[in-house]
Design a protein around this motif. Structure first.
Motif, PDB file in Angstrom:
ATOM      1  N   UNK A 239      24.434  71.267  16.420  1.00 51.99           N
ATOM      2  CA  UNK A 239      23.264  71.665  17.178  1.00 51.99           C
ATOM      3  C   UNK A 239      22.258  72.335  16.249  1.00 51.99           C
ATOM      4  N   UNK A 240      20.992  72.391  16.651  1.00 50.69           N
ATOM      5  CA  UNK A 240      19.975  73.021  15.803  1.00 50.69           C
ATOM      6  C   UNK A 240      20.357  74.450  15.430  1.00 50.69           C
ATOM      7  N   UNK A 241      20.300  74.755  14.137  1.00 52.28           N
ATOM      8  CA  UNK A 241      20.590  76.091  13.658  1.00 52.28           C
ATOM      9  C   UNK A 241      22.049  76.466  13.636  1.00 52.28           C
ATOM     10  N   UNK A 242      22.941  75.525  13.908  1.00 54.03           N
ATOM     11  CA  UNK A 242      24.364  75.817  13.947  1.00 54.03           C
ATOM     12  C   UNK A 242      25.120  74.937  12.969  1.00 54.03           C
ATOM     13  N   UNK A 243      26.346  75.346  12.665  1.00 58.19           N
ATOM     14  CA  UNK A 243      27.191  74.577  11.760  1.00 58.19           C
ATOM     15  C   UNK A 243      27.807  73.402  12.501  1.00 58.19           C
ATOM     16  N   UNK A 244      28.244  72.437  11.739  1.00 59.29           N
ATOM     17  CA  UNK A 244      28.932  71.290  12.305  1.00 59.29           C
ATOM     18  C   UNK A 244      30.256  71.727  12.921  1.00 59.29           C
ATOM     19  N   UNK A 245      30.546  71.246  14.112  1.00 64.31           N
ATOM     20  CA  UNK A 245      31.763  71.635  14.798  1.00 64.31           C
ATOM     21  C   UNK A 245      32.556  70.420  15.249  1.00 64.31           C
ATOM     22  N   UNK A 246      33.842  70.619  15.326  1.00 71.83           N
ATOM     23  CA  UNK A 246      34.748  69.583  15.786  1.00 71.83           C
ATOM     24  C   UNK A 246      34.589  69.350  17.276  1.00 71.83           C
ATOM     25  N   UNK A 247      34.669  68.088  17.687  1.00 76.07           N
ATOM     26  CA  UNK A 247      34.586  67.726  19.094  1.00 76.07           C
ATOM     27  C   UNK A 247      35.880  67.082  19.582  1.00 76.07           C
ATOM     28  N   UNK A 248      36.294  66.001  18.930  1.00 81.93           N
ATOM     29  CA  UNK A 248      37.474  65.269  19.368  1.00 81.93           C
ATOM     30  C   UNK A 248      38.020  64.448  18.214  1.00 81.93           C
ATOM     31  N   UNK A 249      39.319  64.155  18.263  1.00 85.19           N
ATOM     32  CA  UNK A 249      39.961  63.353  17.230  1.00 85.19           C
ATOM     33  C   UNK A 249      41.003  62.446  17.856  1.00 85.19           C
ATOM     34  N   UNK A 250      41.317  61.372  17.155  1.00 78.30           N
ATOM     35  CA  UNK A 250      42.265  60.390  17.646  1.00 78.30           C
ATOM     36  C   UNK A 250      43.038  59.812  16.471  1.00 78.30           C
ATOM     37  N   UNK A 251      44.316  59.523  16.675  1.00 79.30           N
ATOM     38  CA  UNK A 251      45.115  58.963  15.602  1.00 79.30           C
ATOM     39  C   UNK A 251      44.911  57.455  15.510  1.00 79.30           C
ATOM     40  N   UNK A 252      45.695  56.804  14.664  1.00 78.27           N
ATOM     41  CA  UNK A 252      45.412  55.417  14.317  1.00 78.27           C
ATOM     42  C   UNK A 252      45.537  54.450  15.484  1.00 78.27           C
TER      43      UNK A 252
ATOM     44  N   UNK B  52      23.893  60.590  15.634  1.00 73.09           N
ATOM     45  CA  UNK B  52      23.100  60.109  16.759  1.00 73.09           C
ATOM     46  C   UNK B  52      22.788  61.273  17.676  1.00 73.09           C
ATOM     47  N   UNK B  53      21.548  61.327  18.142  1.00 72.68           N
ATOM     48  CA  UNK B  53      21.083  62.458  18.928  1.00 72.68           C
ATOM     49  C   UNK B  53      21.495  62.325  20.385  1.00 72.68           C
ATOM     50  N   UNK B  54      21.994  63.426  20.924  1.00 78.35           N
ATOM     51  CA  UNK B  54      22.240  63.555  22.352  1.00 78.35           C
ATOM     52  C   UNK B  54      21.472  64.775  22.835  1.00 78.35           C
ATOM     53  N   UNK B  55      20.649  64.586  23.846  1.00 81.03           N
ATOM     54  CA  UNK B  55      19.884  65.692  24.410  1.00 81.03           C
ATOM     55  C   UNK B  55      20.158  65.757  25.902  1.00 81.03           C
ATOM     56  N   UNK B  56      20.568  66.923  26.353  1.00 75.84           N
ATOM     57  CA  UNK B  56      20.903  67.124  27.759  1.00 75.84           C
ATOM     58  C   UNK B  56      19.998  68.214  28.315  1.00 75.84           C
ATOM     59  N   UNK B  57      19.225  67.859  29.308  1.00 78.91           N
ATOM     60  CA  UNK B  57      18.338  68.821  29.946  1.00 78.91           C
ATOM     61  C   UNK B  57      19.029  69.462  31.141  1.00 78.91           C
ATOM     62  N   UNK B  58      18.533  70.614  31.535  1.00 80.96           N
ATOM     63  CA  UNK B  58      19.105  71.325  32.666  1.00 80.96           C
ATOM     64  C   UNK B  58      18.553  70.807  33.977  1.00 80.96           C
TER      65      UNK B  58
END
Length: 125
Positions: free
Chosen positions: A38-51, A119-125
């Protein structure tokens, strides 16, 4: 040569659903992951999957809302995002493990050797 290409991002409102895709070339069903920044933030983990998709790991912030899955014949991994919230707004990156020891599911960005363009994802309220 390794290439990861994300698609499916865009605009949404709170509560919407969106599916991201990551098509891989030059790899054979490696463990994969999704990260976001996110803007001004560090890269963070979201999800992972094995082979083979038997094991998955989710960040607490998305658990119960997001699902990671893969279609190995297409060499593609997906992130299904449901019940989107404004805090999900970020650039999302697909990543793949590479190297001789890259056999297991992982959540640390340092364990991934190939990355998509984001890829950008933008979610409005």
């Amino acid at each position: 040569q390794v290439e990861l290409v994300e698609s499916g991002g865009g605009l949404g409102q709170a509560g919407d659903s969106l599916r991201l895709s990551c098509a891989a070339s030059g790899l054979i069903t490696p463990p994969m992951g999704w990260f976001r920044q996110a803007p001004g933030k560090v890269r963070e983990f979201v999800a992972a999957i094995d082979w083979n998709g038997a094991n998955t790991i989710y960040a607490d912030s998305v658990k119960g809302r997001f699902t990671i899955f893969r279609d190995n014949p297409k060499n593609t991994v997906y992130l299904q995002m449901n019940s989107l919230k404004p805090r999900d707004t970020a650039i999302y990156y697909c990543a793949a493990r590479t190297g001789a020891r890259s056999f297991d599911i992982a959540t640390n960005p340092a364990d991934f050797g190939a990355w998509g363009q984001g890829i950008q994802v933008f979610v409005s309220s």
